[in-house]
Design an enzyme around this catalytic site. Structure first.
Site, PDB file in Angstrom:
ATOM      1  N   ARG A  95       0.972  -1.290  -0.073  1.00 38.81           N
ATOM      2  CA  ARG A  95       0.086   0.075   0.148  1.00 38.81           C
ATOM      3  C   ARG A  95       1.038   1.332  -0.084  1.00 38.81           C
ATOM      4  NH1 ARG A  95      -5.304  -1.501   0.278  1.00 38.81           N
ATOM      5  NH2 ARG A  95      -5.861  -3.296   1.670  1.00 38.81           N
TER       6      ARG A  95
ATOM      7  N   ARG B  31      -3.655   6.206   0.657  1.00 35.66           N
ATOM      8  CA  ARG B  31      -4.036   7.351   1.383  1.00 35.66           C
ATOM      9  C   ARG B  31      -3.308   8.323   2.419  1.00 35.66           C
ATOM     10  NH1 ARG B  31      -9.027   6.002   4.748  1.00 35.66           N
ATOM     11  NH2 ARG B  31      -8.567   3.858   4.455  1.00 35.66           N
TER      12      ARG B  31
ATOM     13  N   ARG C 167      -7.249  10.813  -6.040  1.00 37.74           N
ATOM     14  CA  ARG C 167      -8.429   9.922  -5.707  1.00 37.74           C
ATOM     15  C   ARG C 167      -9.748  10.867  -5.492  1.00 37.74           C
ATOM     16  NH1 ARG C 167     -12.195   8.160  -4.646  1.00 37.74           N
ATOM     17  NH2 ARG C 167     -13.405   6.468  -3.222  1.00 37.74           N
TER      18      ARG C 167
ATOM     19  N   ASP D 222      -6.749  -3.623  -7.091  1.00 40.18           N
ATOM     20  CA  ASP D 222      -7.408  -4.199  -5.670  1.00 40.18           C
ATOM     21  C   ASP D 222      -7.829  -5.780  -5.996  1.00 40.18           C
ATOM     22  OD1 ASP D 222      -8.764  -3.637  -3.012  1.00 40.18           O
ATOM     23  OD2 ASP D 222      -9.993  -5.123  -3.887  1.00 40.18           O
TER      24      ASP D 222
ATOM     25  N   TYR E 215     -14.447 -13.205   0.231  1.00 38.90           N
ATOM     26  CA  TYR E 215     -15.158 -11.837   0.226  1.00 38.90           C
ATOM     27  C   TYR E 215     -16.354 -12.274  -0.812  1.00 38.90           C
ATOM     28  CZ  TYR E 215     -11.628  -8.925   1.934  1.00 38.90           C
ATOM     29  OH  TYR E 215     -10.710  -7.951   2.705  1.00 38.90           O
TER      30      TYR E 215
END
Lengths: 339, 339
Positions: B23, B27, B36, B73, B148
């Site tokens: 990552r 962010r 973003r 992702d 998921y």
């Protein structure tokens, strides 16, 4: 002739192995839900000997388990230290967080004996009632208890774990305070009738290696050493959940008589990492118990095959899940007892 | 002269080690937050080559990282298979759950090439732009992705894991479908320019030993074997997060060139479990990076000391946390590069 679980913790390979289940007294049992409904809240249930004795004995009556574990909670120690504790219905525990040295000063270690008196009374009453089952006392390990005390609630404890890096002086004091309090608490449980004690480090696996050594292995070693000194011959089971590759180091450094292994551990590898005479205890997946049927049978057979011939206590790798069918638990016990 | 990260994955002990962070495009970087904010949502960001190329390159510009990992992702594969996917702001991914064989029939494997075209375009554009950094493609491993897809959201996946016990026929089909799709997806990424690929099994550690073998080790071995056949010489990094004692078995069974180790792993023990020439990659605690200062320095020094002399890629044990200070990342890189 000693009780089977105590023989195993003394290093004997008893077969079929003794069996009990973490959270064997709990919401999956209708008789538990009935008693629980009569108590104001979970804390009251733990602190009322009439009720705590009854729910502790329920799984013994139903299944003839080989151990009775004191019905209590790892957060009764922060409660006893004077930190507020409540269980929000369906949301888990809540405590007013302690995040600095000043917060520690507000704790009241001198008040612990008074606050744990009903828990010790529960043990005193249980001891003559457990028959051939072994009465196990327990506490949360300092790291796991510290996580709840700092965070104020369950989860992955980001605040507590970050603070352990950012303010090691505070975190060290908290761990030291809990280590001392846990020694006294477990010693008092032994004096009240516990024949073995278990130390639950449910969140040990969240830690990186250096903090694991400092906050998991070292406190557990101090607790085990001091209990051996005060109560030689009373065995201790350490449960460093998700210790992974560090399982062997935990066993060696603490010298505990039994090591609990979590769901993820391959039993054969655990047996290499923690050789006899140290006993292993575990590790059926609670989801396999929930699923029942062939999945449960296969997983159970695999554990039994790997553990035959070494000191072993059959258990789950984590607690019984509330939606578990009590009949499935009976099926599991038949399989384990057939060896 | 090959790129340093590729030399390490070929078994060479390059020192100081190459470094990148899971990552690393994310962010915590103000330049990422700016890009973003210009995209409708996270899925659009992944599927718009102009934007995905830009954010992939940001950490290279700022820190000179030794790898550029495709900005994408692990859930882009279920998306490509036709399962709906959205990222609820602040709540994580949401998918319409698939829980039986009929649900599988609604998937559209034939539509995958069309849906992943923008991702491959991103890789094609990146390859000439990454300089001395190694361009890494990736996918989620079948078990983690299946969790998921079945659960429909993140967490500890109780439904998915119970279903794996209760309906092994369905779960096996889902895993097989994902294994095949992952092979094709990673092969396509290599053909589009990825110089190495990484397989993320973020939730492998939730599994008991038998399911771990079935749903983690066997699919990873199939993927690694088939990619070696189709693209010999392109290395693969497997990341079975929280594999614990089974790390060595994973490495041996898959034959991957690199093994990612999570935060909890003691580097010295990992090095015994996964001997050279297999490279290790990890494993600074993201919370130590968040805390910075002495804690980060001590943890980093400990990893470097344990890994010196063996093929090693410095990384975190999990992704960079959003509140991390970009300046602390720069400090970390200075320490790693000083060896």
């Amino acid at each position: 002739m000693a009780k089977t679980l105590l023989r195993v913790l003394a290093g004997e390979a008893v077969w079929p192995p003794p069996v009990w289940l973490m959270r064997q007294a709990g919401r999956y049992l209708p008789e538990y839900r009935q008693v629980r409904a009569g108590a104001k809240d979970f804390v009251e249930l733990c602190l009322t000997p009439d009720l705590a004795v009854e729910v502790t004995l329920q799984p013994l009556r139903r299944y003839g388990m080989d151990a009775a574990i004191l019905f209590s909670d790892i957060l009764m120690l922060p409660y006893a230290l004077g930190q507020g504790l409540r269980f929000a219905e369906g949301e888990g525990p809540r405590l007013p967080p302690i995040r600095d040295v000043a917060g520690l000063a507000a704790l009241d270690p001198a008040g612990v004996p008074g606050r744990i008196a009903p828990i010790l009374e529960t043990l005193r009453r249980l001891r003559p009632l457990v028959g051939e089952a072994t009465l196990i006392g327990f506490a949360g390990a300092p790291f796991t208890v510290a996580c709840y005390m700092v965070e104020g609630e369950g989860g992955e404890f980001p605040t507590a774990r970050t603070l352990a890096y950012r303010d090691p002086v505070f975190f060290r004091r908290l761990i030291d305070l809990l280590t001392t309090a846990t020694i006294d608490y477990l010693a008092a449980q032994i004096e009240a009738g516990a024949e073995a004690v278990m130390l639950f480090d449910s969140w040990a696996g969240l830690l990186a290696p250096l903090p694991f050594r400092r906050w998991v292995i070292e406190p557990a070693a101090r607790i085990a050493t001091e209990l051996r000194r005060r109560h030689p011959g009373v065995p201790m089971i350490g449960f460093p959940r998700l210790a992974g590759l560090q399982l062997g180091a935990y066993a060696a450094a603490t010298g505990v008589q039994g090591v609990g292994i979590d769901t993820a551990v391959e039993p054969g590898l655990a047996s290499q990492a923690v050789p006899p005479p140290t006993a292993l205890q575990g590790n059926l997946d609670p989801l396999a118990l929930l699923a029942g049927g062939e999945a449960m049978q296969e997983a159970t057979a695999s554990i039994l095959a790997a553990m035959r011939g070494r000191p072993f206590v059959f258990n789950l790798g984590h607690g019984v899940l509330p939606p578990t069918d009590p009949e499935t638990v009976a099926t599991l016990l038949r399989q384990v007892r057939a060896g």
